[in-house]
Design a protein around this motif. Structure first.
Motif, mmCIF file in Angstrom:
data_model
loop_
_atom_site.group_PDB
_atom_site.id
_atom_site.type_symbol
_atom_site.label_atom_id
_atom_site.label_comp_id
_atom_site.label_asym_id
_atom_site.label_seq_id
_atom_site.Cartn_x
_atom_site.Cartn_y
_atom_site.Cartn_z
ATOM 1 N N TRP A 126 -16.098 34.673 -2.310
ATOM 2 C CA TRP A 126 -14.286 34.182 -2.487
ATOM 3 C C TRP A 126 -14.046 33.090 -2.672
ATOM 4 O O TRP A 126 -12.857 32.718 -2.729
ATOM 5 N N LEU A 176 -11.833 34.385 6.687
ATOM 6 C CA LEU A 176 -11.915 35.529 5.750
ATOM 7 C C LEU A 176 -13.055 35.967 7.191
ATOM 8 O O LEU A 176 -14.093 35.060 7.446
ATOM 9 N N ASP A 177 -12.808 37.087 7.756
ATOM 10 C CA ASP A 177 -13.851 37.701 8.438
ATOM 11 C C ASP A 177 -14.717 39.253 7.482
ATOM 12 O O ASP A 177 -13.727 40.005 7.666
ATOM 13 N N VAL A 178 -15.768 39.105 7.586
ATOM 14 C CA VAL A 178 -16.275 40.480 7.127
ATOM 15 C C VAL A 178 -16.812 41.320 7.851
ATOM 16 O O VAL A 178 -18.037 40.705 8.650
ATOM 17 N N ARG A 179 -16.347 42.654 7.852
ATOM 18 C CA ARG A 179 -16.592 43.036 9.526
ATOM 19 C C ARG A 179 -17.235 44.483 8.933
ATOM 20 O O ARG A 179 -17.177 45.122 8.274
ATOM 21 N N ILE A 226 -12.407 43.717 5.854
ATOM 22 C CA ILE A 226 -12.838 42.524 5.586
ATOM 23 C C ILE A 226 -10.835 41.818 5.973
ATOM 24 O O ILE A 226 -10.574 42.649 5.636
#
Length: 287
Positions: free
Chosen positions: A84, A93-96, A121
């Motif tokens: 990113w 930023l959180d990847v779910r 995201i």
């Protein structure tokens, strides 16, 4: 009739302008496709959350019969690598990850997604009053009988505070992200009641006891540990009291490591997948 035609022309012109505006709004909510061999990738925008986070989805669509991998790919496979670094106004930023499935490969099993997936995201802007530019470079693999390296690049401009955009496709995959639950019983949810070492087998393994609510079902369990920990396929046994016993082999572990080990248990099933994190006291492997 002479007067009606100009009015009709104006109405058609107005309708076309509205349609173009709607099309522009639709296009603004997605990036162009980044197309590779047997797969393509794009970004999808969703509405801003009440806390000011931007919702984004990484959509991957593959050729029939192809698959890609979860964050922990199993015995064989390559997890996606997100870059990113080209983004602007991003403070966090959180990847779910949506709950994956297990599939058989030629030499064992892997964990991931077949055909398509949208990875949600959550983006926290540095300055919520300013736009966010999300720029992604993603290295991943798509596999049928053999794996092919893939790379996708996409960017998306997000205006601050947009709450009227809807994205049913993104929302459908957000609903598949496991719900965090603590160990112990939970009303109406799948739950991990107990976990420990399985003393009934020669090879080291884990024994789990799970709660299923009325009408619920446990389909699979994926276990993750730090570093070189690796776990085998889940074997499920329904019990007379309504619980489910799961036995999972420890395939590999770091040498000499013992004590409380942080583990993540992702339970695939209904009514919703769940995720439980806990530290388990595991003794060092016997030499």
């Amino acid at each position: 009739m002479i007067r009606i035609l100009p009015l009709l022309a104006l109405a058609l012109l107005a309708f076309g302008t509205v349609a173009q505006a709607q099309d522009a709004t639709t296009e603004a909510a997605t990036s162009p496709w980044s197309t590779g061999e047997h797969a393509r990738l794009r970004l999808i925008a969703g509405p801003t959350t009440p806390t000011g986070k931007q919702r984004v989805g990484v959509e991957i669509v593959m050729s029939p019969g192809f698959k890609t991998y979860w964050r922990t790919p199993g015995e064989f496979g390559v997890p996606p690598a997100f870059d990113w670094s080209g983004s602007t106004n991003i403070g966090g930023l959180d990847v779910r990850w949506p709950v994956p499935e297990r599939f058989q490969d030629s030499a064992g099993y892997s964990i991931g997604y077949v055909g398509e997936v949208v990875i949600p995201i959550s983006v926290q802007p540095v300055d919520p009053s300013r736009p966010v530019m999300v720029v992604l470079k993603l290295d991943y693999a798509v596999c049928e009988k053999i794996c092919i390296p893939a790379r996708g690049e996409a960017s998306l401009w997000l205006e601050p505070g947009v709450t009227t955009v809807t994205s049913p496709r993104l929302e459908s995959y957000e609903a598949r992200v496991p719900v965090p639950v603590k160990p112990g019983p939970h009303n109406g949810k799948l739950a991990l009641l107990d976990v420990g070492l399985d003393d009934t087998v020669v090879d080291p393994g884990l024994k789990l006891v799970l709660q299923t609510p009325p009408g619920g079902k446990v389909e699979d369990i994926f276990v993750e540990g730090p570093g070189m920990w690796s776990f085998g396929k889940t074997h499920l046994t329904p019990e007379a009291d309504g619980t489910v016993t799961a036995r999972i082999r420890i395939n590999d572990r770091p040498k000499g490591v013992a004590g409380p080990i942080p583990l993540i248990f992702t339970v695939r099933g209904s009514p919703k997948p769940v995720e439980t994190r806990l530290d388990l006291d595991i003794p060092a492997a016997k030499p």
